[in-house]
Design a protein around this motif. Structure first.
Motif, short mmCIF file in Angstrom:
data_model
loop_
_atom_site.label_atom_id
_atom_site.label_comp_id
_atom_site.label_asym_id
_atom_site.label_seq_id
_atom_site.Cartn_x
_atom_site.Cartn_y
_atom_site.Cartn_z
N SER A 1 0.81 -1.22 0.00
CA SER A 1 0.00 0.00 0.00
C SER A 1 0.84 1.26 0.00
O SER A 1 0.36 2.34 -0.36
CB SER A 1 -0.93 0.00 1.23
OG SER A 1 -0.17 -0.07 2.43
N ALA A 2 2.11 1.14 0.41
CA ALA A 2 3.00 2.30 0.42
C ALA A 2 3.73 2.49 -0.89
O ALA A 2 4.50 3.43 -1.05
CB ALA A 2 4.01 2.17 1.55
N SER A 3 3.50 1.61 -1.85
CA SER A 3 4.19 1.69 -3.14
C SER A 3 3.63 2.82 -3.98
O SER A 3 2.48 3.26 -3.81
CB SER A 3 4.07 0.37 -3.90
OG SER A 3 4.60 -0.70 -3.14
N GLN B 1 0.74 -3.13 -14.09
CA GLN B 1 -0.69 -2.91 -14.19
C GLN B 1 -1.49 -4.04 -13.55
O GLN B 1 -2.59 -3.83 -13.03
CB GLN B 1 -1.11 -2.74 -15.65
CG GLN B 1 -2.55 -2.35 -15.86
CD GLN B 1 -2.90 -0.98 -15.29
OE1 GLN B 1 -2.07 -0.08 -15.33
NE2 GLN B 1 -4.11 -0.84 -14.76
N ASN B 2 -0.93 -5.26 -13.58
CA ASN B 2 -1.66 -6.42 -13.06
C ASN B 2 -1.42 -6.66 -11.57
O ASN B 2 -1.86 -7.66 -11.02
CB ASN B 2 -1.28 -7.68 -13.83
CG ASN B 2 0.22 -7.94 -13.79
OD1 ASN B 2 0.99 -7.17 -13.21
ND2 ASN B 2 0.64 -9.04 -14.42
N SER B 3 -0.72 -5.72 -10.90
CA SER B 3 -0.45 -5.90 -9.47
C SER B 3 -1.36 -5.07 -8.58
O SER B 3 -1.27 -5.16 -7.36
CB SER B 3 1.01 -5.55 -9.18
OG SER B 3 1.26 -4.16 -9.46
N TRP B 4 -2.21 -4.28 -9.14
CA TRP B 4 -3.11 -3.44 -8.35
C TRP B 4 -4.44 -3.28 -9.10
O TRP B 4 -4.53 -3.57 -10.28
CB TRP B 4 -2.49 -2.07 -8.06
CG TRP B 4 -2.20 -1.27 -9.31
CD1 TRP B 4 -1.09 -1.31 -10.07
CD2 TRP B 4 -3.09 -0.33 -9.94
NE1 TRP B 4 -1.18 -0.46 -11.14
CE2 TRP B 4 -2.40 0.16 -11.08
CE3 TRP B 4 -4.35 0.14 -9.66
CZ2 TRP B 4 -2.97 1.10 -11.94
CZ3 TRP B 4 -4.92 1.08 -10.50
CH2 TRP B 4 -4.22 1.55 -11.63
N ALA B 5 -5.45 -2.79 -8.39
CA ALA B 5 -6.76 -2.57 -8.98
C ALA B 5 -7.48 -1.47 -8.20
O ALA B 5 -7.16 -1.19 -7.04
CB ALA B 5 -7.59 -3.85 -8.97
N TRP B 6 -8.45 -0.83 -8.85
CA TRP B 6 -9.24 0.21 -8.19
C TRP B 6 -10.18 -0.43 -7.18
O TRP B 6 -10.70 -1.53 -7.39
CB TRP B 6 -10.05 1.01 -9.20
CG TRP B 6 -9.24 1.71 -10.25
CD1 TRP B 6 -9.22 1.43 -11.59
CD2 TRP B 6 -8.35 2.80 -10.06
NE1 TRP B 6 -8.38 2.29 -12.25
CE2 TRP B 6 -7.81 3.15 -11.33
CE3 TRP B 6 -7.93 3.53 -8.94
CZ2 TRP B 6 -6.90 4.18 -11.51
CZ3 TRP B 6 -7.02 4.56 -9.12
CH2 TRP B 6 -6.52 4.88 -10.39
N ASP B 7 -10.41 0.26 -6.06
CA ASP B 7 -11.28 -0.28 -5.02
C ASP B 7 -12.72 -0.42 -5.51
O ASP B 7 -13.38 -1.42 -5.25
CB ASP B 7 -11.26 0.63 -3.79
CG ASP B 7 -9.93 0.54 -3.05
OD1 ASP B 7 -9.17 -0.41 -3.32
OD2 ASP B 7 -9.67 1.41 -2.19
#
Length: 350
Positions: A79-81, A88-94
């Motif tokens: 979360s601090a990144s 792009q495939n390591s995160w997503a919108w809530d």
């Protein structure tokens, strides 16, 4: 002698009646249409609806331009990144359904200038539209026609934004939206108050203001304005004649520049606070609601005290108080941001 007394009294009464001044413009309007009736109330309510759409288009960017929150979906992400340095495939919108221009067009890594371009374009359109359309209400179109045209331009440009496929088209439509919106406030204010009795309008203190700016030799300024007859002006004026007159009078130009500086500062606070609510670590919808509710007591204070307070003194007091509170909110926000949560501290057993 007894027979001549009524004749003398009737002559004196007729002479006193002939000396009475003619009715003023406000008294004539009230005599024709009444002080305040259903028709005036309906017009005031109908015209005031234009402010609702004005406020909607002004502050809609609080939601449409906000950066959505995101979360990690892989072990290589924290979360601090920095989201710009993550695959792009390591995160997503809530909440993928709660889209904004940031998530729709992938502007999360764009510069602040690009992300703020729609709001800047809107207010730039307000500035240019105010300069170009301000005097059309008194010269060519009239207030009703100009209010209708402004609402029409604002409605069409606001509706067409849903077809925007990039930030450049969206910003151009926001510029047109602001251009059309520029004169809604002034036209709606005049139209909602011009056909009601003078008791329901704030006093303009015109005579006292004219006396304060008049020179010592201008004795004619002490005359009463109730005896003046209002007729149609026969001289021709162009769109910018008022600006030309102001520039020729040094005192008027100085006062205009002073008022513009004060209004500019007030606008920074009035529009800056709600447009910056997305930066708070608080629910955005509640923040907008509380900000809107804060205007209710301010409007009530203005309504009941506008005729009892000196304009210069009250403006100085309220703007100073607002400036101090704005500075304190910034200082408080920085101190809160620098405080570390208790979970970050490691407590060793004694």
């Amino acid at each position: 002698m007894a027979d001549s007394t009524p004749l003398l009294l009737s002559r004196s009464e007729s002479s006193n009646e002939s000396k009475q001044p003619p009715p003023s413009l406000d008294e004539t309007i009230e005599h024709c249409i009444g002080e305040f009736g259903v028709a005036q109330l309906f017009q005031a309510i109908l015209v005031s609806f234009a402010w609702v759409f004005d406020a909607q288009q002004t502050f809609i960017s609080v939601f449409t331009d906000a950066a959505p929150t995101w979360h990690c979906i892989s072990d290589s992400c924290t979360s601090a990144s920095d989201i710009c340095h993550l695959p792009q495939n390591s995160w997503a919108w809530d909440n993928p359904n709660d889209t904004s221009i940031i998530s729709e067009w992938g502007l999360q890594c764009a510069s602040s200038i690009i992300r703020g371009l729609p709001a800047s374009s809107f207010f730039m359109g307000c500035l240019i539209g105010g300069l170009m359309l301000a005097t059309l209400a008194d010269s060519m179109l009239g207030r009703k026609n100009l209010l209708f045209l402004s609402c029409l331009v604002m409605s069409f440009s606001g509706s067409f934004t849903i077809f925007s496929n990039n930030i450049w088209t969206y910003s151009a439509l926001k510029f047109v939206n602001g251009f059309g919106r520029a004169t809604i406030g002034t036209c709606a204010l005049v139209l909602s108050t011009e056909l009601v009795g003078k008791r329901w309008r704030s006093q303009d203190e015109a005579v006292s203001i004219l006396k304060s700016i008049a020179t010592a030799g201008s004795s004619g300024i002490l005359m009463s304005f109730s005896n003046l007859e209002f007729g149609k002006e026969s001289w021709n004026v162009d769109t910018y004649s008022a600006i030309k007159i102001l520039l020729k009078k040094k005192w008027a130009c100085r006062r205009l520049l002073t008022v513009m500086a004060v209004v500019f500062g007030i606008g920074l606070v009035y529009y800056g606070m709600p447009l910056g609510l997305a930066n708070l670590s608080f629910n955005l919808y509640l923040s907008v609601t509380f900000n809107a509710l804060s205007e209710l007591p301010a409007s009530l204070v203005t309504f009941f005290l506008v005729d009892k307070l000196n304009r210069k003194d009250s403006l100085l007091v309220f703007t100073t108080l607002s400036g101090v509170c704005s500075i304190l909110s910034v200082v408080t926000g920085e101190r809160s941001a620098n405080l570390r949560p208790l979970s970050d501290y490691k407590i060793s057993p004694v």
